[in-house]
Every structure is written in structure tokens, then in C-alpha cells.
Write an enzyme that holds these catalytic residues in place. Structure first.
Site, PDB file in Angstrom:
ATOM      1  N   LEU A  51       0.862  -1.181   0.000  1.00 44.23           N
ATOM      2  CA  LEU A  51       0.000   0.000   0.000  1.00 44.23           C
ATOM      3  C   LEU A  51       0.899   1.231   0.000  1.00 44.23           C
ATOM      4  O   LEU A  51       2.087   1.144   0.290  1.00 44.23           O
ATOM      5  CB  LEU A  51      -0.900   0.001   1.231  1.00 44.23           C
ATOM      6  CG  LEU A  51      -1.905  -1.145   1.333  1.00 44.23           C
ATOM      7  CD1 LEU A  51      -2.568  -1.156   2.703  1.00 44.23           C
ATOM      8  CD2 LEU A  51      -2.963  -1.035   0.237  1.00 44.23           C
ATOM      9  N   SER A  52       0.308   2.389  -0.284  1.00 42.86           N
ATOM     10  CA  SER A  52       1.143   3.586  -0.316  1.00 42.86           C
ATOM     11  C   SER A  52       1.823   3.817   1.026  1.00 42.86           C
ATOM     12  O   SER A  52       2.950   4.313   1.075  1.00 42.86           O
ATOM     13  CB  SER A  52       0.330   4.809  -0.725  1.00 42.86           C
ATOM     14  OG  SER A  52      -0.713   5.065   0.191  1.00 42.86           O
ATOM     15  N   GLU A  53       1.147   3.469   2.125  1.00 46.20           N
ATOM     16  CA  GLU A  53       1.773   3.598   3.445  1.00 46.20           C
ATOM     17  C   GLU A  53       1.340   2.459   4.363  1.00 46.20           C
ATOM     18  O   GLU A  53       0.178   2.038   4.341  1.00 46.20           O
ATOM     19  CB  GLU A  53       1.398   4.913   4.146  1.00 46.20           C
ATOM     20  CG  GLU A  53       1.692   6.167   3.363  1.00 46.20           C
ATOM     21  CD  GLU A  53       3.157   6.499   3.265  1.00 46.20           C
ATOM     22  OE1 GLU A  53       3.966   5.916   4.022  1.00 46.20           O
ATOM     23  OE2 GLU A  53       3.500   7.357   2.430  1.00 46.20           O
ATOM     24  N   THR A  54       2.287   2.003   5.165  1.00 46.97           N
ATOM     25  CA  THR A  54       1.985   1.178   6.342  1.00 46.97           C
ATOM     26  C   THR A  54       2.451   1.962   7.558  1.00 46.97           C
ATOM     27  O   THR A  54       3.595   2.412   7.611  1.00 46.97           O
ATOM     28  CB  THR A  54       2.705  -0.175   6.281  1.00 46.97           C
ATOM     29  OG1 THR A  54       2.209  -0.927   5.158  1.00 46.97           O
ATOM     30  CG2 THR A  54       2.466  -0.970   7.558  1.00 46.97           C
TER      31      THR A  54
END
Length: 264
Positions: free
Chosen positions: A44-47
Site C-alpha cells: 500500500l502507499s503507506e503502512t
């Protein structure tokens, strides 16, 4: 080792909108290489990873490729998980991050993020970047202290129809590009392109608004601003600017929760 994981759609009222982030609460920090490997696996774009610190929390964010200094949507997602799933009840959460102390409070609808505003410096048009974007901006603004650059266009349609060459964009600049213009039905719109950090286009980018809100507040002469990020998924933010701080109010929806199984 079993760890809880949540996936949350942030800056949206509905599932499959906004920007998805993974949130993983930890008791103590894991090795950085393992955190990065988990983020790559999540893709994902961020964790976001959070660890308790007395009454507060330490918070870090990883794209599939790098750790970043500031992330808005994964901070909102982390607050949502704390309030909705982990029994947090105080009116405000304080996160200690690489960008300093960030605060999130419950709003009438959703959550309000209190973030630092970036200082902006005049920039110059780079033809190679314009060619990679497919259109030349009417104004370029550098974001002081961050590898980001605003490209300001005249119309929302200029931004919505951009089809960047991401390979070219990655090689022509070391800055993530924030494309923005006055909005139809809101104060401003934006899109965020970050192939340099492993994200060709981010659906909704809270950290970009730490530059967008100061810019549009000065240009429009108002401190309360409505914003839309016009990616394919789209997102909405209600923003305010004052005393060098940016507040962003948005909603979040839990998509799933589960367990991550790691070797001991």
C-alpha cells in the site's frame, strides 16, 4: 510472532474511496529492515506502525520502498484504529514522529489532524519536468524542507487530465510533484505524483496539504479551505491554516482487520 493489522480507507466516507493505509500496533519497535519488509508485503502507499509511549504513541510510516518523514492519511488511519478498535477514549491523541509532535482529535464528523505547515519558496519551471507531466504549470513553488514541489495550473481540468510519464518523472527530478488548481465546487484540487518514493500516484495525500493549504490560504486570502484530491479514488478534506499550522478534517472507514504471522 502474531501481530494485528488493520486496513483503513482514509479521507473518505465510503469503502473503496480515499487512500488505503495499513496500521499495525506494536508493543515495541521491530528492526527497521523487518518494518520495511512488512510494508513491501502490504504493498500500500503507506503502512503505519505505532508503539505506546506513556499516554502517547510513537508513529512511523513506510511506503513499499522507503520510510517517510510525514504522512497524513496513515496518521488519520492510525487514530481511527485507536478510537474504533483499540479502546482509546481521550479527546486527543499525540503522536511522536520524525516530523515532530502531531495531534489528532475527534471532530463532529471524523477526525481533525493538527500538522505543521511547510514554508514555501518560489521555484522555476523545469522543461524536462513539464514534459514528463505533459503540461507546463503557470507557477512552480518549492516546498522548503521537503522533497516536494507545487505545480500550479489555471483550471481543475488541467490537473484532472494530466497523464504523467512516471519513468521520466522519476529520472528528471528528485522531488515529488503536487499538481494543483482552483477547484470547481471547492477552493482547490490536487493530485500527487511520487515515483521517487515508490508511489506513482497517491490517492489522497495529507502531507501534501501541509504545502497546499498555506499556498491557497495566502492566494485566496482565507484560512478556511475546502479541498479535493482528484485521483481515481478521490478524497475530501476540510482545512484551516493559522499560526503556521495546518488542520485537516476527514473521515475514515475500516476495510479489514486480521493477523500477520512472522517467524519468532
Amino acid at each position: 510472532m502474531n501481530l494485528r493489522i488493520f486496513q483503513v480507507d482514509a479521507f473518505t466516507r465510503k469503502t473503496f474511496g480515499g487512500n488505503p493505509a495499513a496500521v499495525m500496533p506494536l508493543k515495541a519497535w521491530l528492526e527497521d529492515a523487518l518494518l520495511q519488509a512488512i510494508a513491501l508485503e502490504n504493498n500500500l502507499s503507506e503502512t503505519a506502525f505505532l508503539v505506546p509511549r506513556e499516554e502517547d504513541f510513537e508513529l512511523r510510516w513506510f511506503t513499499p520502498e522507503v520510510e517517510v518523514d510525514l504522512c497524513g492519511h496513515a496518521t488519520l488511519a492510525s487514530a481511527h484504529v485507536l478510537y474504533q478498535h483499540l479502546g482509546y477514549t481521550a479527546g486527543q491523541i499525540r503522536f511522536h514522529t520524525r516530523a515532530g509532535e502531531l495531534r489528532v482529535s475527534r471532530a463532529v464528523e471524523g477526525y481533525t489532524l493538527d500538522f505543521p505547515g511547510y514554508r514555501l519558496d518560489p521555484g522555476v519551471v523545469d522543461i524536462a519536468v513539464s514534459d514528463a507531466l505533459g503540461l507546463t504549470a503557470s507557477e512552480v513553488v518549492n516546498v522548503h524542507g521537503a522533497a516536494k514541489q507545487l505545480h500550479v495550473f489555471e483550471f481543475e481540468e488541467d490537473v484532472s487530465t494530466l497523464e504523467p510519464d512516471f519513468a521520466a518523472l522519476k529520472t528528471t527530478t528528485d522531488k515529488c510533484i503536487i499538481a494543483t488548481a482552483p477547484g470547481n465546487g471547492c477552493d482547490f484540487v490536487s493530485r500527487f505524483f511520487g515515483p521517487q518514493v515508490g508511489i506513482n500516484e497517491d490517492p489522497v495525500t495529507g502531507s501534501a496539504h501541509c504545502a497546499l493549504v498555506p499556498y491557497w490560504a495566502e492566494r485566496l486570502g482565507q484560512n478556511a479551505l475546502s479541498a479535493r484530491q482528484i485521483s481515481a479514488r478521490g478524497g475530501e478534506l476540510e482545512c484551516r491554516y493559522g499560526d503556521g499550522r495546518v488542520s485537516m478534517t476527514g473521515q475514515a472507514v475500516t476495510f479489514m482487520q486480521g493477523e500477520v504471522f512472522l517467524p519468532d
